[in-house]
Design an enzyme around this catalytic site. Structure first.
Site, PDB file in Angstrom:
ATOM      1  N   ASP A   1       0.878  -1.161   0.000  1.00  0.00           N
ATOM      2  CA  ASP A   1       0.000   0.000   0.000  1.00  0.00           C
ATOM      3  C   ASP A   1       0.923   1.221   0.000  1.00  0.00           C
ATOM      4  O   ASP A   1       2.083   1.130   0.421  1.00  0.00           O
ATOM      5  CB  ASP A   1      -0.884  -0.024   1.250  1.00  0.00           C
ATOM      6  CG  ASP A   1      -1.814   1.173   1.321  1.00  0.00           C
ATOM      7  OD1 ASP A   1      -2.407   1.541   0.290  1.00  0.00           O
ATOM      8  OD2 ASP A   1      -1.936   1.753   2.422  1.00  0.00           O
TER       9      ASP A   1
ATOM     10  N   ASP B   1       0.072   5.057   0.926  1.00  0.00           N
ATOM     11  CA  ASP B   1      -0.100   5.972   2.064  1.00  0.00           C
ATOM     12  C   ASP B   1      -0.132   5.188   3.370  1.00  0.00           C
ATOM     13  O   ASP B   1      -0.972   4.332   3.573  1.00  0.00           O
ATOM     14  CB  ASP B   1      -1.389   6.790   1.906  1.00  0.00           C
ATOM     15  CG  ASP B   1      -1.380   7.641   0.640  1.00  0.00           C
ATOM     16  OD1 ASP B   1      -0.329   8.197   0.302  1.00  0.00           O
ATOM     17  OD2 ASP B   1      -2.436   7.736  -0.017  1.00  0.00           O
TER      18      ASP B   1
END
Length: 185
Positions: free
Chosen positions: A13, A15
């Protein structure tokens, strides 16, 4: 191709895992690599993993920033990592949101995590063997996407969203950050 010729990958991922989650990060001035993440990515690359970013970007769907702005930031991030010896093998993003999207972005798509669309696309394009691959996220929807895709090792890191009880129950393990995970895999 047979599985033995396929490659192993780490799905990341963005952020909260790669960069500080300052909320809808869309410009270079707001983008800050998490401390130790570049060295961790270098180490994972040295261990033979493909590095694949999979990121929901509902800020596009909500009209907070454009796909062009996202692409400009992504290109900067990609070059910043490449300048430090980290070549990303794939970057996949979902610009949709079924509830809060506007216009063409308000759809119930197959790519938005917790669905596995971005992972499945990367597997096809990059010839990835999921049985040897890992997912690293900072929230439940990341882990759910990994599980939906058939990834056995789905890890949470504490550098993003607060870890929930559901996240603790679903994750293979929880690490303080990507650097501590890179040390042990």
């Amino acid at each position: 191709m047979t599985a033995s010729n396929s490659k192993r990958a780490i799905f990341l991922d963005r952020d909260g895992v790669v960069n500080v989650d300052n909320g809808y990060v869309s410009v270079v001035d707001d983008f800050e690599f998490i401390e130790g993440v570049i060295e961790a990515l270098q180490k994972l690359k040295e261990k033979g993993y493909l590095l694949v970013i999979i990121t929901n970007q509902s800020g596009i769907a909500r009209g907070y920033f454009s796909e062009d702005q996202f692409n400009t930031l992504t290109e900067w991030m990609d070059w910043s990592l490449a300048d430090r010896g980290v070549d990303l093998d794939g970057i996949y993003y979902c610009p949709h949101h079924a509830e809060h999207g506007i216009g063409e972005y308000k759809i119930d798509c197959d790519c938005r995590k917790p669905k596995a669309g971005m992972i499945n696309e990367a597997v096809k394009e990059l010839d990835i063997d999921l049985s040897q691959s890992i997912l690293v996220g900072d929230k439940v929807s990341d882990i759910q996407a990994g599980i939906a895709a058939g990834i056995k090792n789905n890890y949470l890191v504490r550098t993003g969203k607060e870890i929930t009880e559901q996240g603790e129950n679903l994750a293979t393990a929880i690490y303080d950050d990507l650097a501590s995970l890179a040390e042990v895999i």
